[in-house]
Design a protein around this motif. Sequence first.
Motif, PDB file in Angstrom:
ATOM      1  N   GLY A   1       0.820  -1.204   0.000  1.00 27.80           N
ATOM      2  CA  GLY A   1       0.000   0.000   0.000  1.00 27.80           C
ATOM      3  C   GLY A   1       0.856   1.257   0.000  1.00 27.80           C
ATOM      4  N   LEU A   2       1.943   1.225   0.780  1.00 30.65           N
ATOM      5  CA  LEU A   2       2.798   2.402   0.907  1.00 30.65           C
ATOM      6  C   LEU A   2       3.533   2.718  -0.386  1.00 30.65           C
ATOM      7  CD1 LEU A   2       4.314   1.861   4.466  1.00 30.65           C
ATOM      8  CD2 LEU A   2       2.731   3.647   3.767  1.00 30.65           C
ATOM      9  N   ILE A   3       3.978   1.654  -1.088  1.00 32.73           N
ATOM     10  CA  ILE A   3       4.768   1.934  -2.292  1.00 32.73           C
ATOM     11  C   ILE A   3       3.909   2.053  -3.538  1.00 32.73           C
ATOM     12  CG2 ILE A   3       6.875   0.840  -1.415  1.00 32.73           C
ATOM     13  CD1 ILE A   3       6.214  -1.452  -3.437  1.00 32.73           C
ATOM     14  N   SER A   4       2.588   1.791  -3.426  1.00 33.67           N
ATOM     15  CA  SER A   4       1.776   1.860  -4.638  1.00 33.67           C
ATOM     16  C   SER A   4       0.871   3.086  -4.646  1.00 33.67           C
ATOM     17  CB  SER A   4       0.952   0.586  -4.806  1.00 33.67           C
ATOM     18  OG  SER A   4       0.107   0.427  -3.688  1.00 33.67           O
ATOM     19  N   SER A   5       1.136   4.037  -3.741  1.00 38.15           N
ATOM     20  CA  SER A   5       0.353   5.279  -3.790  1.00 38.15           C
ATOM     21  C   SER A   5       0.688   6.012  -5.086  1.00 38.15           C
ATOM     22  CB  SER A   5       0.680   6.158  -2.595  1.00 38.15           C
ATOM     23  OG  SER A   5       1.971   6.700  -2.738  1.00 38.15           O
ATOM     24  N   ASP A   6      -0.244   6.860  -5.517  1.00 40.76           N
ATOM     25  CA  ASP A   6      -0.061   7.596  -6.770  1.00 40.76           C
ATOM     26  C   ASP A   6       1.288   8.306  -6.838  1.00 40.76           C
ATOM     27  OD1 ASP A   6      -2.276   6.916  -8.076  1.00 40.76           O
ATOM     28  OD2 ASP A   6      -3.344   8.830  -7.836  1.00 40.76           O
ATOM     29  N   SER A   7       1.598   9.013  -5.734  1.00 40.60           N
ATOM     30  CA  SER A   7       2.807   9.835  -5.755  1.00 40.60           C
ATOM     31  C   SER A   7       4.053   8.953  -5.815  1.00 40.60           C
ATOM     32  CB  SER A   7       2.847  10.745  -4.534  1.00 40.60           C
ATOM     33  OG  SER A   7       2.829   9.980  -3.352  1.00 40.60           O
ATOM     34  N   SER A   8       4.004   7.786  -5.134  1.00 41.82           N
ATOM     35  CA  SER A   8       5.172   6.895  -5.149  1.00 41.82           C
ATOM     36  C   SER A   8       5.404   6.314  -6.533  1.00 41.82           C
ATOM     37  CB  SER A   8       4.981   5.749  -4.157  1.00 41.82           C
ATOM     38  OG  SER A   8       4.640   6.238  -2.906  1.00 41.82           O
ATOM     39  N   VAL A   9       4.316   5.839  -7.151  1.00 37.20           N
ATOM     40  CA  VAL A   9       4.444   5.234  -8.485  1.00 37.20           C
ATOM     41  C   VAL A   9       4.930   6.279  -9.481  1.00 37.20           C
ATOM     42  CG1 VAL A   9       3.164   4.179 -10.373  1.00 37.20           C
ATOM     43  CG2 VAL A   9       2.717   3.460  -8.020  1.00 37.20           C
ATOM     44  N   ASP A  10       4.347   7.491  -9.397  1.00 35.70           N
ATOM     45  CA  ASP A  10       4.793   8.578 -10.270  1.00 35.70           C
ATOM     46  C   ASP A  10       6.286   8.823 -10.107  1.00 35.70           C
ATOM     47  OD1 ASP A  10       2.368   8.952 -11.350  1.00 35.70           O
ATOM     48  OD2 ASP A  10       1.935  10.894 -10.420  1.00 35.70           O
ATOM     49  N   ALA A  11       6.725   8.851  -8.841  1.00 33.50           N
ATOM     50  CA  ALA A  11       8.124   9.151  -8.559  1.00 33.50           C
ATOM     51  C   ALA A  11       9.035   8.053  -9.102  1.00 33.50           C
ATOM     52  CB  ALA A  11       8.329   9.322  -7.061  1.00 33.50           C
ATOM     53  N   LEU A  12       8.629   6.785  -8.919  1.00 35.94           N
ATOM     54  CA  LEU A  12       9.459   5.674  -9.396  1.00 35.94           C
ATOM     55  C   LEU A  12       9.564   5.696 -10.925  1.00 35.94           C
ATOM     56  CD1 LEU A  12      11.055   3.095  -8.849  1.00 35.94           C
ATOM     57  CD2 LEU A  12       8.924   1.811  -9.014  1.00 35.94           C
ATOM     58  N   LEU A  13       8.414   5.866 -11.587  1.00 36.19           N
ATOM     59  CA  LEU A  13       8.429   5.889 -13.050  1.00 36.19           C
ATOM     60  C   LEU A  13       9.253   7.055 -13.567  1.00 36.19           C
ATOM     61  CD1 LEU A  13       4.750   4.889 -13.920  1.00 36.19           C
ATOM     62  CD2 LEU A  13       6.821   3.493 -13.987  1.00 36.19           C
ATOM     63  N   LEU A  14       9.079   8.224 -12.912  1.00 37.87           N
ATOM     64  CA  LEU A  14       9.842   9.398 -13.341  1.00 37.87           C
ATOM     65  C   LEU A  14      11.339   9.145 -13.167  1.00 37.87           C
ATOM     66  CD1 LEU A  14       9.728  12.401 -14.277  1.00 37.87           C
ATOM     67  CD2 LEU A  14       9.935  13.001 -11.863  1.00 37.87           C
ATOM     68  N   SER A  15      11.703   8.535 -12.036  1.00 44.39           N
ATOM     69  CA  SER A  15      13.111   8.240 -11.779  1.00 44.39           C
ATOM     70  C   SER A  15      13.689   7.317 -12.851  1.00 44.39           C
ATOM     71  CB  SER A  15      13.260   7.581 -10.408  1.00 44.39           C
ATOM     72  OG  SER A  15      13.505   8.546  -9.423  1.00 44.39           O
ATOM     73  N   LEU A  16      12.941   6.246 -13.170  1.00 40.24           N
ATOM     74  CA  LEU A  16      13.433   5.288 -14.162  1.00 40.24           C
ATOM     75  C   LEU A  16      13.558   5.961 -15.529  1.00 40.24           C
ATOM     76  CD1 LEU A  16      11.427   2.097 -13.118  1.00 40.24           C
ATOM     77  CD2 LEU A  16      13.850   2.578 -12.744  1.00 40.24           C
ATOM     78  N   ARG A  17      12.548   6.759 -15.882  1.00 42.78           N
ATOM     79  CA  ARG A  17      12.548   7.436 -17.174  1.00 42.78           C
ATOM     80  C   ARG A  17      13.712   8.411 -17.292  1.00 42.78           C
ATOM     81  NH1 ARG A  17       8.300  11.040 -18.546  1.00 42.78           N
ATOM     82  NH2 ARG A  17       7.557  10.782 -16.417  1.00 42.78           N
ATOM     83  N   THR A  18      13.856   9.285 -16.291  1.00 46.05           N
ATOM     84  CA  THR A  18      14.895  10.307 -16.374  1.00 46.05           C
ATOM     85  C   THR A  18      16.289   9.680 -16.292  1.00 46.05           C
ATOM     86  OG1 THR A  18      14.647  10.666 -13.996  1.00 46.05           O
ATOM     87  CG2 THR A  18      13.503  12.177 -15.446  1.00 46.05           C
ATOM     88  N   SER A  19      16.438   8.636 -15.451  1.00 47.00           N
ATOM     89  CA  SER A  19      17.759   8.007 -15.338  1.00 47.00           C
ATOM     90  C   SER A  19      18.147   7.335 -16.646  1.00 47.00           C
ATOM     91  CB  SER A  19      17.771   6.980 -14.207  1.00 47.00           C
ATOM     92  OG  SER A  19      17.398   7.577 -13.008  1.00 47.00           O
ATOM     93  N   ALA A  20      17.159   6.714 -17.328  1.00 52.26           N
ATOM     94  CA  ALA A  20      17.440   6.089 -18.622  1.00 52.26           C
ATOM     95  C   ALA A  20      17.868   7.145 -19.627  1.00 52.26           C
ATOM     96  CB  ALA A  20      16.214   5.336 -19.125  1.00 52.26           C
ATOM     97  N   ALA A  21      17.159   8.269 -19.639  1.00 49.34           N
ATOM     98  CA  ALA A  21      17.498   9.356 -20.569  1.00 49.34           C
ATOM     99  C   ALA A  21      18.886   9.903 -20.254  1.00 49.34           C
ATOM    100  CB  ALA A  21      16.453  10.466 -20.484  1.00 49.34           C
ATOM    101  N   ALA A  22      19.170  10.068 -18.965  1.00 49.15           N
ATOM    102  CA  ALA A  22      20.474  10.603 -18.562  1.00 49.15           C
ATOM    103  C   ALA A  22      21.595   9.641 -18.954  1.00 49.15           C
ATOM    104  CB  ALA A  22      20.498  10.858 -17.058  1.00 49.15           C
ATOM    105  N   THR A  23      21.341   8.326 -18.795  1.00 46.82           N
ATOM    106  CA  THR A  23      22.356   7.337 -19.159  1.00 46.82           C
ATOM    107  C   THR A  23      22.647   7.396 -20.660  1.00 46.82           C
ATOM    108  OG1 THR A  23      21.472   5.938 -17.412  1.00 46.82           O
ATOM    109  CG2 THR A  23      22.988   4.908 -18.961  1.00 46.82           C
TER     110      THR A  23
END
Lengths: 262, 258
Positions: free
Chosen positions: A43-65
Amino acid sequence: MARATRHVGLPRWVFVPAAVGALFVVLPLLAMLDRVRWGDFLGLISSDSSVDALLLSLRTSAAATLLCVVLGVPMALVLARTSFPGQQLLRSLVLLPLVLPPVVGGIALLYTFGRRGLLGHTVDVLGLQIAFSTTAVVMAQTFVALPFLVVSLEGALRTAGGRYEAVAATLGARPTTVFRRVTLPLVLPGLASGAVLSFARALGEFGATITFAGSLQGVTRTLPLEIYLQRETDADAAVALSLVLVVVAVVVIGLARTRATP
Amino acid sequence: MKRWIGAAAVVALLAASAACGSDDSSDKASSGSKDQTLTVFAAASLTGTFTELGKKFEAEHQGVTVKFSFAGSSDLVAQIQQGAPADVFASADTANMDKATGDDLTKGDPVDFATNTLEIAVPPDNPAGVTSLQDLAKPGTKVVVCAAEVPCGAAAQKVEAASKVTIKPVSEEQSVTDVLGKVTSGEADAGLVYVTDVKAAGDKVKGITFPETTSAVNTYPIATLSGGKHADLGKQFVDLVTGSTGQQVLADAGFAKP
């Protein structure tokens, strides 16, 4: 290159500080595991804000790499295969973000690409909006992650040496062909581990992002920023999200190890 | 190549350890002598006023050193809950003080000693021509606020709700100083910060007051802590803050009376 060395016994005392060091790293992680409230974990890791943050992190890190590879490979080539006056100084400057506190990087980026920064006017004229955008996050991550790729790849290039390249050239291969058919395959493991390191560094980026890009859900608030914010009100959520980041980091390091030692 | 990765890892570690400041508040007064160290945990927004009051306190008390730890109130409460050796805690909101009293970490009831309200901060040239809270809702105006999780963000939400203005911020920052930083650097057209922050920033920002600000008044409570070692000194410091000297210093910085 790896000569077979006979195993020489280590002095016994070495094991004590080594064990202390290992504990120092591992214990806090275990302490965190102990603090995770497993019942609410999903429940804690699947809140809207958490999922948004994880996806954003993966997306931006991939772009940065990707940016690190595109910019870092030529940089490593220039540093490893050419020599020119001031090269040492240039290398030191390029590797500076390795030792620079990320906040300092963020401030430097702000005064370069910010609205009132050095290139702010140019950026404005081009119709780009960098401040408070996901682009700013990727730039901050690239800034701190680029040296990791350059360092690993330059090392790989020097270790590989230039002999095969020289042979290829005498056989009539053009420089681009040599790079594509000889250099690149030789240093591919080094490039891969460099890229993984860059990705990991980008994923953990915090200081430069919060200084340069701001913090808005789904746009600039990456996982580390979300963890830092959640900690204000919901320590359980912060711990749960931290664990997610630890798992991602472990996976990344695992990938790097299997790639580096084929 | 392995060596390089190793070197990179070492450098990264060094960088990481350099980035993490240590806050050891452990140097206790040398036993036997009369030298004493009073440790005060205070909200970041009190940095200016409490530093000044600390100097006054040291001047009045021979051999006493006042050590401050200024941070976000929730950070400070978390540290106190983990056993940080503090004598006095001054919070920027009642919610965080309630956490301390709830865990029986305070001695006696906390005393409210100041209040603070929000104000709009804009760069000196006010590029977006902001004159009211309503202007912050205009499309194209880059507004920065605190995230709802921190006190200044909660206050901003209250003000928004009371005035029926919906602000679409470009960033929700971690702390009020982050908001102010985005305004002073000119990245943002406007930010919602405390009256005292605008005052402290001097001519780097322009403050714009708005009537709706009264719907969110932040109250600052102060209390001595049961985990502290200098109960009397702590009490005296609280008296200084709540007394006329303290109130004058706070008023000069823009704080209002509770």
